[in-house]
Structure formats: structure tokens, C-alpha cells
Design an enzyme around this catalytic site. Structure first.
Site, PDB file in Angstrom:
ATOM      1  N   SER A  70       0.835  -1.195   0.000  1.00  0.00           N
ATOM      2  CA  SER A  70       0.000   0.000   0.000  1.00  0.00           C
ATOM      3  C   SER A  70       0.867   1.240   0.000  1.00  0.00           C
ATOM      4  O   SER A  70       2.007   1.222   0.471  1.00  0.00           O
ATOM      5  CB  SER A  70      -0.926  -0.007   1.234  1.00  0.00           C
ATOM      6  OG  SER A  70      -1.849   1.067   1.177  1.00  0.00           O
ATOM      7  N   ASP A  71       0.308   2.311  -0.538  1.00  0.00           N
ATOM      8  CA  ASP A  71       1.001   3.591  -0.503  1.00  0.00           C
ATOM      9  C   ASP A  71      -0.021   4.703  -0.344  1.00  0.00           C
ATOM     10  O   ASP A  71      -1.121   4.635  -0.900  1.00  0.00           O
ATOM     11  CB  ASP A  71       1.818   3.822  -1.782  1.00  0.00           C
ATOM     12  CG  ASP A  71       2.682   5.068  -1.676  1.00  0.00           C
ATOM     13  OD1 ASP A  71       3.700   5.006  -0.960  1.00  0.00           O
ATOM     14  OD2 ASP A  71       2.338   6.100  -2.271  1.00  0.00           O
TER      15      ASP A  71
END
Length: 202
Positions: A70-71
Site C-alpha cells: 500500500s502507498d
């Protein structure tokens, strides 16, 4: 459930996964987070989530595992605000966010033998007007230094927010609904594993 791996050292993302009732292992990965020339924020965020998931899957010990990457990026007037490098940098970011509505873009990717699939969630967040004194006080706590946009909505920085339209969990770092949807599409619906993760039935 197939072994689940979180390709992140973020304690916030780990807590959100635990909130979903999932058991997992943590495998932090390093990827180059430098935006490419003229790369739109939406492309940048999804690319990093995919890269983290794919690197994690390549490093994972179990060939049948699923890896979450995730970012999160804070975007103000089209500019990506990353993690501040210094206290002065954090103060400048917060001064820019003061009294403004910005976008928090969070992408989550799921990599496995089926390939890598991602979803992007965009949330609008509005800050009230901040005084220089409270910006300085907040920066001195150290909380802004490891967070995109120099604030944590789940921490002391939550007092700056006077409006939010979208996913709160995505602003924290992991959109619960999008993560659950990716797991369902991979044949691992979250609800099937709640009691297996040690939860007591109601």
C-alpha cells in the site's frame, strides 16, 4: 486462508489489518519512492503499491501466499506531499494545508500467484486554519516526521481536520473496503476467516 503478508513496516497498516480480523506476517520492503518526471499522483500512488506488493511476493517464503502492498500520498493542488525531511519541511507542509482541502490518495495492491491487482481510493480532507504556534507545537512532538503530508489523522493531527469526504481508514493508510474487495476477488473473503483468527463468536 493462504498465508497473508503485509509488505510494510507501518504500525498503522498492521493495526488496520488486525481490525479486519486477519492473521498475517510483516515483511517490510524498500522501493524507490521518487516520482517519475511528470507522473500524475494517481499513477504514482498505484505504482508504488504494486511495486511494494510485488517485491514482497518475490521475497516471501511461501509460494502460495498473498502479499499486500500500500502507498498513501497527500496531494495539494496537484503537488504530491511526501514525508517531511526536516521539522522546517513539516511546518511548511502544514502551513500549506492550513485552511485548504487536499486529497489523500491511497492505493492497495494484492500480489500472489494470480498476479497483482490494485485499487485506488481518493478521500478529500479539509483542514481548519492553523496558527503558527500550534504548527510548531505539533512539529515538536515528532508525529509528522514519518507521515505523508506531515500529519497523522489518527493521532494528534486529527484536531486539524474539520471535514472528510471518503474513507477514513484510507487516510490512516489502508482502505478497509478496498482491501477486503481484493481479498474476495482472490478467493479469500475476509468474513470466512474471522473465527479462525481467534475471534470469539458473538
Amino acid at each position: 486462508m493462504r498465508p497473508l503478508v503485509l509488505a510494510s513496516a507501518s504500525p498503522r497498516r498492521a493495526e488496520l489489518l488486525r481490525q479486519m480480523g486477519l492473521s498475517f506476517t510483516v515483511l517490510p520492503v524498500d522501493v524507490d519512492e521518487t516520482p517519475r518526471p511528470d507522473e500524475p499522483a494517481v499513477t504514482y500512488v498505484e505504482r508504488l503499491a504494486r511495486e511494494k506488493a510485488n517485491v514482497g511476493f518475490a521475497r516471501a517464503e511461501h509460494p502460495d501466499c498473498l502479499v499486500i502492498g500500500s502507498d498513501t500520498s497527500v496531494v495539494l493542488a496537484g503537488a504530491i506531499l511526501g514525508k517531511p525531511r526536516t521539522i522546517a519541511d513539516a511546518a511548511a507542509m502544514l502551513a500549506g494545508l492550513s485552511g485548504q482541502t487536499h486529497k489523500v490518495m491511497t492505493a492497495v495492491a494484492l500480489a500472489g500467484g494470480h498476479g497483482c491487482f490494485a485499487r485506488l481510493v481518493v478521500t478529500d480532507v479539509r483542514f481548519r486554519v492553523l496558527s503558527d504556534v500550534e504548527i510548531d507545537a505539533y512539529c515538536q512532538t515528532g508525529e509528522p516526521m514519518d507521515k505523508a503530508g506531515a500529519y497523522g489523522i489518527q493521532g494528534k493531527g486529527g484536531i486539524f481536520v474539520d471535514g472528510l469526504w471518503g474513507s477514513y481508514s484510507a487516510v490512516v493508510g489502508l482502505p478497509l473496503d478496498a482491501t477486503a474487495a481484493l481479498l474476495t476477488e482472490a478467493g479469500e473473503p475476509v468474513w470466512m476467516h474471522w473465527n479462525q483468527s481467534g475471534d470469539e463468536p458473538l
